[in-house]
Write a protein that holds these residues in place. Structure first.
Motif, PDB file in Angstrom:
ATOM      1  N   VAL A 149       0.868  -1.369   0.297  1.00  0.00           N
ATOM      2  CA  VAL A 149      -0.336  -0.398   0.002  1.00  0.00           C
ATOM      3  C   VAL A 149       0.860   1.183   0.081  1.00  0.00           C
ATOM      4  O   VAL A 149       0.726   2.457  -0.940  1.00  0.00           O
ATOM      5  CB  VAL A 149      -0.699  -0.017   1.380  1.00  0.00           C
ATOM      6  CG1 VAL A 149      -1.960   1.533   1.342  1.00  0.00           C
ATOM      7  CG2 VAL A 149      -2.279  -0.901   0.944  1.00  0.00           C
ATOM      8  N   MET A 150       2.399   1.071   0.595  1.00  0.00           N
ATOM      9  CA  MET A 150       2.823   2.170   0.916  1.00  0.00           C
ATOM     10  C   MET A 150       2.849   2.055  -0.886  1.00  0.00           C
ATOM     11  O   MET A 150       3.671   3.879  -0.773  1.00  0.00           O
ATOM     12  CB  MET A 150       4.133   2.062   2.361  1.00  0.00           C
ATOM     13  CG  MET A 150       3.275   2.408   3.117  1.00  0.00           C
ATOM     14  SD  MET A 150       4.330   1.639   4.663  1.00  0.00           S
ATOM     15  CE  MET A 150       5.517   3.205   4.798  1.00  0.00           C
ATOM     16  N   ASN A 151       3.601   1.417  -1.553  1.00  0.00           N
ATOM     17  CA  ASN A 151       4.628   2.076  -2.250  1.00  0.00           C
ATOM     18  C   ASN A 151       3.992   1.967  -3.440  1.00  0.00           C
ATOM     19  O   ASN A 151       3.995   2.631  -4.371  1.00  0.00           O
ATOM     20  CB  ASN A 151       4.978   0.102  -2.430  1.00  0.00           C
ATOM     21  CG  ASN A 151       5.965   0.063  -4.112  1.00  0.00           C
ATOM     22  OD1 ASN A 151       6.448   0.527  -4.127  1.00  0.00           O
ATOM     23  ND2 ASN A 151       5.653  -0.561  -5.034  1.00  0.00           N
ATOM     24  N   ASN A 152       2.357   1.293  -3.278  1.00  0.00           N
ATOM     25  CA  ASN A 152       1.077   2.652  -4.624  1.00  0.00           C
ATOM     26  C   ASN A 152       1.277   3.587  -4.377  1.00  0.00           C
ATOM     27  O   ASN A 152       1.422   4.059  -5.392  1.00  0.00           O
ATOM     28  CB  ASN A 152      -0.104   1.205  -4.027  1.00  0.00           C
ATOM     29  CG  ASN A 152       0.133   0.161  -4.501  1.00  0.00           C
ATOM     30  OD1 ASN A 152       0.384  -0.604  -5.031  1.00  0.00           O
ATOM     31  ND2 ASN A 152      -0.857  -0.790  -3.987  1.00  0.00           N
ATOM     32  N   PHE A 153       1.030   3.700  -2.328  1.00  0.00           N
ATOM     33  CA  PHE A 153       1.540   5.161  -2.270  1.00  0.00           C
ATOM     34  C   PHE A 153       1.856   6.482  -3.388  1.00  0.00           C
ATOM     35  O   PHE A 153       2.434   7.215  -3.722  1.00  0.00           O
ATOM     36  CB  PHE A 153       0.911   6.093  -0.738  1.00  0.00           C
ATOM     37  CG  PHE A 153      -0.333   5.512  -0.582  1.00  0.00           C
ATOM     38  CD1 PHE A 153      -1.582   6.561  -1.072  1.00  0.00           C
ATOM     39  CD2 PHE A 153      -1.063   5.237  -0.198  1.00  0.00           C
ATOM     40  CE1 PHE A 153      -2.903   7.132  -1.089  1.00  0.00           C
ATOM     41  CE2 PHE A 153      -2.331   5.289   0.130  1.00  0.00           C
ATOM     42  CZ  PHE A 153      -3.576   5.481  -0.214  1.00  0.00           C
ATOM     43  N   ALA A 154       3.258   5.754  -3.096  1.00  0.00           N
ATOM     44  CA  ALA A 154       4.541   6.594  -3.869  1.00  0.00           C
ATOM     45  C   ALA A 154       5.132   6.135  -5.118  1.00  0.00           C
ATOM     46  O   ALA A 154       5.018   7.287  -5.624  1.00  0.00           O
ATOM     47  CB  ALA A 154       6.079   6.194  -3.016  1.00  0.00           C
ATOM     48  N   THR A 155       3.724   5.615  -5.447  1.00  0.00           N
ATOM     49  CA  THR A 155       4.527   5.584  -6.993  1.00  0.00           C
ATOM     50  C   THR A 155       3.421   6.003  -7.353  1.00  0.00           C
ATOM     51  O   THR A 155       3.957   7.096  -8.759  1.00  0.00           O
ATOM     52  CB  THR A 155       3.738   4.168  -7.530  1.00  0.00           C
ATOM     53  OG1 THR A 155       5.190   2.978  -7.060  1.00  0.00           O
ATOM     54  CG2 THR A 155       4.688   3.572  -9.072  1.00  0.00           C
TER      55      THR A 155
END
Length: 238
Positions: free
Chosen positions: A227-233
């Motif tokens: 989820v954090m990676n999705n937000f960052a991307t």
């Protein structure tokens, strides 16, 4: 008969057999053995796909067999485990019908497996939590409770609202449109796979220090990092 074509199916059947044995172990309240056979089934599940790709024998029959085997090992077993947890006298009691809510996990897994078979977006990564990861989470919960048993901790794990909440949440997370990063590292590159490397290193450390308690934490960590990676991307692309 093409022997190579049957090797992946053999591993799929071993996955199914492991799931059947796990069900028997749950019925005897031997959750430790059930967890072992779920892990064994997931091991066989990995290698059926591995050999299907290696021998280039992937086909529609193998896809269907794989989903049917996963339905037992990673669908029925965790639902049955939750049913048994809710059946505890400390939760709903033996005379209640509410423990059957545990099989919502099974329904969610069934829907997720059916979606996976027709979703072409999930060839290299996942959308929604894979059923094997969900199965590991739920079959490990009673073992976590045993490892840290005391009145306070048992009260948290075997709280009816907690159990109902994580049951409903799991059915949602398995089917939610949440991209989860792939754990397949095709060519070693720290820059390209730094998230995967961090996750694997953190998982190893958690397992070394916490052992069985690490299993549900690793599953939660996987979802949170995704989820954090999705937000960052998404933020980087704006």
């Amino acid at each position: 008969m093409n022997i190579k074509a049957q090797i992946p199916n053999l591993f799929t059947m071993l996955n199914l057999f492991s799931g059947c044995v796990a069900l028997v172990m749950v019925s005897y309240s031997d959750i430790k053995s059930a967890f072992f056979f779920v892990c064994l089934g997931i091991f066989f599940d990995f290698f059926d796909g591995f050999f299907a790709r290696k021998f280039n024998v992937a086909g529609p029959l193998g896809v269907q067999l794989d989903s049917l085997a996963d339905m037992v090992t990673s669908g029925v077993v965790p639902g049955y485990v939750m049913f048994k947890m809710m059946l505890s006298e400390d939760v709903f009691g033996a005379d209640s019908y509410l423990p059957y809510l545990g099989f919502i996990i099974t329904l969610g897994a069934c829907y997720r497996l059916a979606k996976f078979n027709i979703d072409t977006r999930q060839s290299d990564s996942f959308i929604g939590l894979p059923t094997p990861a969900n199965a590991l989470f739920f079959t490990s919960l009673p073992l976590v409770n045993s490892a840290f048993y005391d009145d306070n901790f048992s009260g948290v794990i075997y709280n009816k609202w907690i159990l109902i909440g994580i049951t409903l949440l799991s059915a949602y997370v398995m089917n939610a449109e949440i991209p989860l990063f792939s754990l397949k590292i095709k060519n070693f590159s720290v820059a390209k796979y730094k998230l995967q490397i961090f996750f694997l290193a953190a998982s190893v450390l958690l397992f070394i220090f916490l052992q069985i308690v690490a299993v549900p934490l690793i599953i939660v960590l996987y979802v949170l990092l995704s989820v954090m990676n999705n937000f960052a991307t998404k933020k980087a692309s704006v």
